[in-house]
Motif scaffolding. Sequence first.
Motif, PDB file in Angstrom:
ATOM      1  N   VAL A  38       0.834  -1.200   0.000  1.00  0.00           N
ATOM      2  CA  VAL A  38       0.000   0.000   0.000  1.00  0.00           C
ATOM      3  C   VAL A  38       0.872   1.254   0.000  1.00  0.00           C
ATOM      4  CG1 VAL A  38      -1.633   1.349   1.380  1.00  0.00           C
ATOM      5  CG2 VAL A  38      -2.027  -1.093   1.028  1.00  0.00           C
ATOM      6  N   VAL A  39       1.909   1.268   0.802  1.00  0.00           N
ATOM      7  CA  VAL A  39       2.805   2.439   0.856  1.00  0.00           C
ATOM      8  C   VAL A  39       3.487   2.650  -0.494  1.00  0.00           C
ATOM      9  CG1 VAL A  39       4.925   3.328   1.891  1.00  0.00           C
ATOM     10  CG2 VAL A  39       3.155   2.331   3.349  1.00  0.00           C
ATOM     11  N   ILE A  82       5.025   2.390 -11.510  1.00  0.00           N
ATOM     12  CA  ILE A  82       5.914   1.243 -11.260  1.00  0.00           C
ATOM     13  C   ILE A  82       6.305   0.550 -12.568  1.00  0.00           C
ATOM     14  CG2 ILE A  82       6.106  -1.000 -10.121  1.00  0.00           C
ATOM     15  CD1 ILE A  82       4.415   0.194  -7.845  1.00  0.00           C
ATOM     16  N   PRO A  83       5.377   0.209 -13.462  1.00  0.00           N
ATOM     17  CA  PRO A  83       5.795  -0.395 -14.736  1.00  0.00           C
ATOM     18  C   PRO A  83       6.691   0.529 -15.560  1.00  0.00           C
ATOM     19  CG  PRO A  83       3.458  -0.753 -14.403  1.00  0.00           C
ATOM     20  CD  PRO A  83       3.919   0.180 -13.337  1.00  0.00           C
ATOM     21  N   GLU A  84       6.408   1.815 -15.489  1.00  0.00           N
ATOM     22  CA  GLU A  84       7.237   2.781 -16.211  1.00  0.00           C
ATOM     23  C   GLU A  84       8.670   2.777 -15.670  1.00  0.00           C
ATOM     24  OE1 GLU A  84       7.389   7.600 -16.566  1.00  0.00           O
ATOM     25  OE2 GLU A  84       5.422   6.666 -16.585  1.00  0.00           O
ATOM     26  N   LEU A  85       8.808   2.727 -14.354  1.00  0.00           N
ATOM     27  CA  LEU A  85      10.141   2.661 -13.754  1.00  0.00           C
ATOM     28  C   LEU A  85      10.868   1.384 -14.140  1.00  0.00           C
ATOM     29  CD1 LEU A  85       9.433   4.009 -10.152  1.00  0.00           C
ATOM     30  CD2 LEU A  85      10.750   5.124 -11.943  1.00  0.00           C
ATOM     31  N   MET A  86      10.146   0.254 -14.133  1.00  0.00           N
ATOM     32  CA  MET A  86      10.761  -1.019 -14.518  1.00  0.00           C
ATOM     33  C   MET A  86      11.198  -0.992 -15.982  1.00  0.00           C
ATOM     34  SD  MET A  86      11.103  -3.011 -12.077  1.00  0.00           S
ATOM     35  CE  MET A  86      11.103  -2.040 -10.619  1.00  0.00           C
ATOM     36  N   GLY A  87      10.405  -0.365 -16.839  1.00  0.00           N
ATOM     37  CA  GLY A  87      10.781  -0.225 -18.248  1.00  0.00           C
ATOM     38  C   GLY A  87      12.035   0.610 -18.416  1.00  0.00           C
ATOM     39  N   PHE A 132       4.273   5.724  -5.496  1.00  0.00           N
ATOM     40  CA  PHE A 132       4.583   5.693  -6.915  1.00  0.00           C
ATOM     41  C   PHE A 132       3.362   5.664  -7.815  1.00  0.00           C
ATOM     42  CE2 PHE A 132       8.345   3.742  -4.904  1.00  0.00           C
ATOM     43  CZ  PHE A 132       9.291   4.666  -5.320  1.00  0.00           C
ATOM     44  N   GLY A 133       2.235   5.263  -7.321  1.00  0.00           N
ATOM     45  CA  GLY A 133       1.044   5.151  -8.155  1.00  0.00           C
ATOM     46  C   GLY A 133       1.058   3.869  -8.968  1.00  0.00           C
ATOM     47  N   ARG A 134      -0.105   3.486  -9.489  1.00  0.00           N
ATOM     48  CA  ARG A 134      -0.203   2.223 -10.223  1.00  0.00           C
ATOM     49  C   ARG A 134       0.547   2.261 -11.541  1.00  0.00           C
ATOM     50  NH1 ARG A 134      -6.146   0.829 -11.024  1.00  0.00           N
ATOM     51  NH2 ARG A 134      -5.160  -0.326 -12.692  1.00  0.00           N
ATOM     52  N   GLY A 135       0.520   3.377 -12.234  1.00  0.00           N
ATOM     53  CA  GLY A 135       1.153   3.451 -13.549  1.00  0.00           C
ATOM     54  C   GLY A 135       2.633   3.714 -13.513  1.00  0.00           C
TER      55      GLY A 135
END
Length: 66
Positions: free
Chosen positions: A14-15, A25-30, A20-23
């Motif tokens: 949750v923290v 995290i995938p952007e950071l991983m990319g 980071f928000g839902r969108g």
Amino acid sequence: MGSFSIWHWLIVLVVVLLLFGRGKIPELMGDVAKGIKSFKKGMGDDEAAPETKTVENKSEEAKDRS
């Protein structure tokens, strides 16, 4: 303190989602994946680069001998 319960993991999740928000995290991983690919490509380019030889200036040696 060796093992975390499910509640600890849920709180952490949750923290992280709040920060980071839902969108995001995938952007950071990319972005991380692109950085790793770029790094590997750069390392491969260094290994594949041909060795360069230095060419000495022969005219300087000729002037010194005369």
